[in-house]
Design an enzyme around this catalytic site. Structure first.
Site, mmCIF file in Angstrom:
data_model
loop_
_atom_site.group_PDB
_atom_site.id
_atom_site.type_symbol
_atom_site.label_atom_id
_atom_site.label_comp_id
_atom_site.label_asym_id
_atom_site.label_seq_id
_atom_site.Cartn_x
_atom_site.Cartn_y
_atom_site.Cartn_z
ATOM 1 N N ASP A 31 0.011 -4.192 -3.556
ATOM 2 C CA ASP A 31 0.493 -3.502 -2.202
ATOM 3 C C ASP A 31 0.097 -4.289 -1.066
ATOM 4 O OD1 ASP A 31 0.862 -1.042 -3.411
ATOM 5 O OD2 ASP A 31 -1.097 -0.180 -3.457
ATOM 6 N N ASP B 177 7.033 1.439 -3.947
ATOM 7 C CA ASP B 177 6.562 2.709 -3.707
ATOM 8 C C ASP B 177 7.609 3.524 -3.026
ATOM 9 O OD1 ASP B 177 4.315 2.337 -5.121
ATOM 10 O OD2 ASP B 177 2.970 1.656 -3.278
#
Length: 147
Positions: free
Chosen positions: A108, A125
């Protein structure tokens, strides 16, 4: 055959873009602004680091979930009716799962911290969220508008 090609192109395009961006952050790229920080974080859980206590089991559970979802999509002919959206969804899911197997957690890098702190996330995402919104629109709102 055309629909399979659309699925495969969208699938591999999302995997390629996501993995390319993640590679940039794995090589040390960082950018901090007043509202957004672009910085590497390895998420060993799912959204908001939930279920990180599952450790190595999590990736196998996610793999099983993705396989069940693929079977459902094939059985319900969702891959045929929505090949691009399906390709985006599964490409993003597989890209994040690939991180778990190769890196030990999902890469991330987008962290919103302006006014409130939001969970750190990545391109895959966003693509999963986009695909879910498109399915919701197609299955709920488009049918209402036809009436």
């Amino acid at each position: 055959m055309k629909k399979l090609l659309l699925f495969l192109v969208s699938f591999f395009l999302i995997v390629f873009i996501d993995q390319a961006i993640k590679h940039i952050f794995l090589n040390g790229y960082v950018l901090n602004t007043k509202c957004i920080s672009l910085t590497l974080a390895i998420n060993k859980g799912v959204a908001f680091s939930m279920f990180s206590f599952l450790g190595e089991k999590l990736k196998y559970m996610q793999l099983l979930f993705i396989l069940i979802l693929i079977i459902f999509f094939i059985k319900e002919k969702i891959l045929q009716t929505n090949p691009i959206i399906s390709g985006i969804l599964f490409g993003a899911a597989i890209s994040n799962l690939l991180d778990r197997f190769l890196i030990g957690g999902v890469v991330d890098y987008v962290y919103w911290h302006c006014g409130f702190d939001f969970a750190i996330f990545n391109f895959a995402d966003v693509m999963i969220d986009f695909a879910i919104l498109m399915f919701a629109y197609y299955y709920f709102f488009a049918k209402i508008l036809k009436k």
